[in-house]
Design a protein around this motif. Structure first.
Motif, PDB file in Angstrom:
ATOM      1  N   SER A  22       1.007  -1.183   0.174  1.00 25.42           N
ATOM      2  CA  SER A  22      -0.037  -0.166  -0.056  1.00 25.42           C
ATOM      3  C   SER A  22       0.999   1.290  -0.115  1.00 25.42           C
ATOM      4  N   LEU A  23       1.901   1.277   0.723  1.00 22.20           N
ATOM      5  CA  LEU A  23       2.674   2.462   0.765  1.00 22.20           C
ATOM      6  C   LEU A  23       3.359   2.683  -0.390  1.00 22.20           C
ATOM      7  N   LEU A  24       3.595   1.543  -1.470  1.00 20.70           N
ATOM      8  CA  LEU A  24       4.028   1.986  -2.844  1.00 20.70           C
ATOM      9  C   LEU A  24       3.059   2.602  -3.675  1.00 20.70           C
ATOM     10  N   VAL A  25       1.717   1.908  -3.534  1.00 24.02           N
ATOM     11  CA  VAL A  25       0.654   2.560  -4.498  1.00 24.02           C
ATOM     12  C   VAL A  25       0.232   3.917  -3.992  1.00 24.02           C
ATOM     13  N   TYR A  26       0.352   4.234  -2.729  1.00 24.42           N
ATOM     14  CA  TYR A  26       0.113   5.435  -1.890  1.00 24.42           C
ATOM     15  C   TYR A  26       1.354   6.558  -2.481  1.00 24.42           C
ATOM     16  N   GLY A  27       2.228   6.287  -3.060  1.00 21.99           N
ATOM     17  CA  GLY A  27       3.603   7.185  -3.537  1.00 21.99           C
ATOM     18  C   GLY A  27       4.244   7.422  -2.454  1.00 21.99           C
ATOM     19  N   ILE A  28       3.997   6.866  -1.160  1.00 26.62           N
ATOM     20  CA  ILE A  28       4.861   6.923   0.002  1.00 26.62           C
ATOM     21  C   ILE A  28       6.220   6.217  -0.110  1.00 26.62           C
ATOM     22  N   LYS A  29       6.171   5.103  -0.534  1.00 29.36           N
ATOM     23  CA  LYS A  29       7.394   4.266  -1.011  1.00 29.36           C
ATOM     24  C   LYS A  29       7.703   4.528  -2.333  1.00 29.36           C
ATOM     25  N   ARG A  30       9.222   4.931  -2.740  1.00 32.85           N
ATOM     26  CA  ARG A  30       9.198   5.297  -3.985  1.00 32.85           C
ATOM     27  C   ARG A  30      10.348   4.412  -4.513  1.00 32.85           C
ATOM     28  N   VAL A  31      10.921   3.466  -3.629  1.00 28.70           N
ATOM     29  CA  VAL A  31      12.033   2.414  -4.227  1.00 28.70           C
ATOM     30  C   VAL A  31      11.523   1.275  -3.567  1.00 28.70           C
ATOM     31  N   GLU A  32      11.350   0.425  -4.584  1.00 26.97           N
ATOM     32  CA  GLU A  32      11.033  -1.189  -4.396  1.00 26.97           C
ATOM     33  C   GLU A  32      12.339  -1.916  -4.131  1.00 26.97           C
ATOM     34  N   GLY A  33      12.853  -2.370  -2.928  1.00 31.36           N
ATOM     35  CA  GLY A  33      14.080  -3.378  -2.847  1.00 31.36           C
ATOM     36  C   GLY A  33      13.867  -4.889  -3.060  1.00 31.36           C
ATOM     37  N   ARG A  34      14.715  -5.132  -3.907  1.00 29.88           N
ATOM     38  CA  ARG A  34      14.697  -6.586  -4.193  1.00 29.88           C
ATOM     39  C   ARG A  34      16.234  -7.274  -4.250  1.00 29.88           C
ATOM     40  N   SER A  35      16.313  -8.405  -4.248  1.00 27.72           N
ATOM     41  CA  SER A  35      17.538  -9.077  -4.271  1.00 27.72           C
ATOM     42  C   SER A  35      17.972  -9.588  -5.828  1.00 27.72           C
ATOM     43  N   ILE A 150      -9.027  -9.775 -15.704  1.00 27.57           N
ATOM     44  CA  ILE A 150      -8.665  -8.830 -14.594  1.00 27.57           C
ATOM     45  C   ILE A 150      -7.917  -7.427 -14.960  1.00 27.57           C
ATOM     46  N   TYR A 151      -7.081  -7.422 -15.937  1.00 21.61           N
ATOM     47  CA  TYR A 151      -6.668  -6.110 -16.409  1.00 21.61           C
ATOM     48  C   TYR A 151      -7.680  -5.232 -16.960  1.00 21.61           C
ATOM     49  N   GLN A 152      -8.391  -5.763 -17.829  1.00 14.88           N
ATOM     50  CA  GLN A 152      -9.539  -4.878 -18.330  1.00 14.88           C
ATOM     51  C   GLN A 152     -10.551  -4.402 -17.295  1.00 14.88           C
ATOM     52  N   ALA A 153     -10.844  -5.025 -16.293  1.00 15.51           N
ATOM     53  CA  ALA A 153     -11.742  -4.507 -15.348  1.00 15.51           C
ATOM     54  C   ALA A 153     -10.755  -3.623 -14.323  1.00 15.51           C
ATOM     55  N   ALA A 154      -9.662  -3.766 -14.079  1.00 14.64           N
ATOM     56  CA  ALA A 154      -8.521  -2.895 -13.375  1.00 14.64           C
ATOM     57  C   ALA A 154      -8.340  -1.536 -13.966  1.00 14.64           C
ATOM     58  N   VAL A 155      -8.102  -1.649 -15.096  1.00  9.88           N
ATOM     59  CA  VAL A 155      -7.672  -0.436 -15.808  1.00  9.88           C
ATOM     60  C   VAL A 155      -8.463   0.868 -15.599  1.00  9.88           C
ATOM     61  N   ARG A 156      -9.959   0.290 -15.788  1.00 13.15           N
ATOM     62  CA  ARG A 156     -11.006   1.373 -15.606  1.00 13.15           C
ATOM     63  C   ARG A 156     -10.977   2.011 -14.226  1.00 13.15           C
ATOM     64  N   GLY A 157     -10.400   1.453 -13.236  1.00 16.32           N
ATOM     65  CA  GLY A 157     -10.569   1.933 -12.193  1.00 16.32           C
ATOM     66  C   GLY A 157      -9.437   2.757 -11.452  1.00 16.32           C
ATOM     67  N   LEU A 158      -8.375   2.928 -12.173  1.00 11.36           N
ATOM     68  CA  LEU A 158      -7.026   3.418 -11.796  1.00 11.36           C
ATOM     69  C   LEU A 158      -7.219   5.018 -11.647  1.00 11.36           C
ATOM     70  N   ARG A 159      -6.696   5.400 -10.525  1.00  9.17           N
ATOM     71  CA  ARG A 159      -6.665   7.106 -10.450  1.00  9.17           C
ATOM     72  C   ARG A 159      -5.186   7.411  -9.836  1.00  9.17           C
ATOM     73  N   PRO A 160      -4.816   8.527 -10.314  1.00  8.85           N
ATOM     74  CA  PRO A 160      -3.691   9.015  -9.835  1.00  8.85           C
ATOM     75  C   PRO A 160      -3.576   9.372  -8.398  1.00  8.85           C
ATOM     76  N   VAL A 161      -2.377   9.186  -7.670  1.00 10.47           N
ATOM     77  CA  VAL A 161      -2.268   9.291  -6.401  1.00 10.47           C
ATOM     78  C   VAL A 161      -1.557  10.824  -6.240  1.00 10.47           C
ATOM     79  N   HIS A 162      -2.016  11.524  -5.351  1.00  7.54           N
ATOM     80  CA  HIS A 162      -1.034  12.757  -4.919  1.00  7.54           C
ATOM     81  C   HIS A 162      -0.116  12.316  -4.036  1.00  7.54           C
ATOM     82  N   ALA A 163       1.080  12.179  -4.314  1.00 10.80           N
ATOM     83  CA  ALA A 163       2.104  11.739  -3.490  1.00 10.80           C
ATOM     84  C   ALA A 163       2.874  12.882  -2.683  1.00 10.80           C
TER      85      ALA A 163
END
Length: 245
Positions: A22-35, A150-163
């Motif tokens: 959620s922190l990534l989607v809300y724009g609070i987290k800007r870097v996703e760390g992986r190995s 799932i993509y076709q249903a989801a893409v219609r519900g996307l809204r920009p976040v004010h990070a």
């Protein structure tokens, strides 16, 4: 997105545990760390795994972000009210991926962002978007393609976040959207002195707390998986005994 992405992905998705998802989607987290380095550029859908986060994990991670945002003067950070699980949450734009030691020295990005570099590879994320109504779906390991329906249903519900503090990661080569990759900043940073962010006691404590929370979370996850594998092994042996009797 198709022309901007690369690899065998059409609508790539990444399953993450909460509260990080959620922190990534809300724009609070800007870097996703992986190995491992990011195999995609462009839109990456974010799905929350099924494990419910413990209150102490949420507190440790929120404290971490409060402290690193305070480095850049942001003190009124608003966190999600809920951290839903087993749901598709939204998407971000992955604009590049660099090594941790490149990010922490990269003076062209804000100090707080550099502090997010805590793992081997750092996926750089911009333009967060969230779904008006997150919906339930099953996740998978690593990066995978969303099912078409799932993509076709989801893409219609996307809204920009004010990070709270959006970041634009500069490309080493503005004409090449894939130029921000591991090792791409090495020559640029080689002539610069390492400029570490000065850490206050509260910031150091928050970083240590976030690392401990992540380590404890991974340990519990490993223990759970190990027990699950043992149970499956036991069940399999029982099934074998029953079928042979």
């Amino acid at each position: 997105m198709g022309s901007k992405n690369h690899g065998n992905y059409t609508n790539p998705c990444l399953t993450m545990h909460q509260p990080w998802a959620s922190l990534l989607v809300y724009g609070i987290k800007r870097v996703e760390g992986r190995s491992w380095p990011s195999p995609v550029r462009g839109r990456l859908w974010i799905h929350a795994a099924g494990k419910v986060p413990e209150p102490e994990t949420i507190k440790a991670i929120e404290d971490f972000y409060r402290e690193i945002y305070a480095v850049n003067g942001i003190t009124d950070l608003k966190f999600p009210e809920h951290y839903p699980v087993s749901k598709l949450l939204g998407a971000v734009e992955v604009v590049g991926c660099v090594k941790c030691d490149e990010l922490v020295c990269w003076q062209e990005v804000p100090e707080g962002v550099r502090l997010e570099g805590q793992t081997d590879f750092c996926w750089l994320c911009e333009q967060p978007q969230k779904l008006l109504i997150p919906f339930e779906m099953r996740g998978y390991q690593r990066v995978y393609n969303l099912e078409k329906k799932i993509y076709q249903a989801a893409v219609r519900g996307l809204r920009p976040v004010h990070a709270p503090f959006p970041v634009k990661f500069p490309l080493p080569n503005p004409r090449d959207p894939f130029s921000l990759k591991p090792g791409s900043l090495a020559s640029y940073l080689s002539g610069l002195e390492v400029s570490e962010v000065e850490k206050s006691p509260s910031l150091s404590a928050a970083i240590a707390g976030a690392r401990a929370a992540a380590a404890q979370f991974l340990k519990k996850q490993f223990d759970t998986n190990e027990k699950g594998d043992l149970l499956k092994s036991t069940e399999s042996s029982h099934c074998g005994e029953n079928s042979s009797s």
